[in-house]
Design a protein around this motif. Structure first.
Motif: not given
Length: 207
Positions: A79-91, A110-121
């Motif tokens: 949970i700690d890691a995923q909360l940190a990931w969300i902040s990292y993704r958005d920033a 911005i949206t394309t970036c979020k999609t790519g990071l989300t798919e990697t995660r």
């Protein structure tokens, strides 16, 4: 509060609006763009948003399936890691959009970036569920860390913005918490592999 969480939900405002409004306004379906061949910038933005919602839903599904099989202590680390990931993704994706700030392409970037990071995660969670910890291509963390500092300094010389600092700080926090989670399941070898892998990913983002 964080300790009480057992899962995270990434339901975006756009998806929530779709769930609420969709049954009320079925005629809107007729105005949806053809995402196999979007014709306008608005269509591209809409299709990018659709791709992100699909990727986000898949991440949510895989995450919740995986976390339910963890011990309490590992669940807390995740949970700690995923909360940190969300902040990292958005920033990081805000930084990605900075190059076209104010233009019609900014939402797409911005949206394309979020999609790519989300798919990697999501791919990482799939590996976790198979008791695997993805490794980077390098063998020594010190080497990739030096490359990371070089890439960061080069970008900072060209773009010394607060968004870059925010993105870098968020990434550092994410790498630390994510690799601690991987260490909790795979030991020091997994921790070292995690540091190398995430640093290599970061270098590519900064170039």
């Amino acid at each position: 509060m964080k300790a009480k969480l057992t899962s995270l939900t990434y339901l975006t405002l756009g998806l929530l609006a779709t769930l609420i409004i969709g049954p009320i306004l079925p005629s809107l379906a007729q105005n949806r763009p053809n995402c196999s061949s979007p014709m306008t910038q608005a269509d591209m933005n809409s299709c990018a948003g659709q791709s992100f919602r699909v990727a986000d839903a898949e991440l949510n599904r895989v995450y919740n399936q995986f976390i339910n099989n963890l011990s309490a202590s590992r669940r807390e680390r995740l949970i700690d890691a995923q909360l940190a990931w969300i902040s990292y993704r958005d920033a990081t994706c805000e930084l990605e959009g900075e190059s076209v700030r104010g233009g019609s392409l900014q939402p797409l970037y911005i949206t394309t970036c979020k999609t790519g990071l989300t798919e990697t995660r999501t791919q990482e969670f799939v590996a976790y569920s198979q008791n695997r910890y993805p490794a980077g291509s390098s063998s020594r963390f010190s080497e990739v860390e030096q490359q990371h500092r070089s890439a960061l300094n080069t970008l900072r010389n060209r773009n010394a913005s607060s968004l870059l600092d925010a993105s870098e700080n968020a990434w550092q926090a994410y790498r630390s918490s994510a690799c601690e989670f991987e260490r909790s399941g795979g030991g020091n070898a997994a921790f070292n592999n995690c540091q190398i892998r995430l640093t290599e990913q970061r270098i590519q983002q900064l170039k």
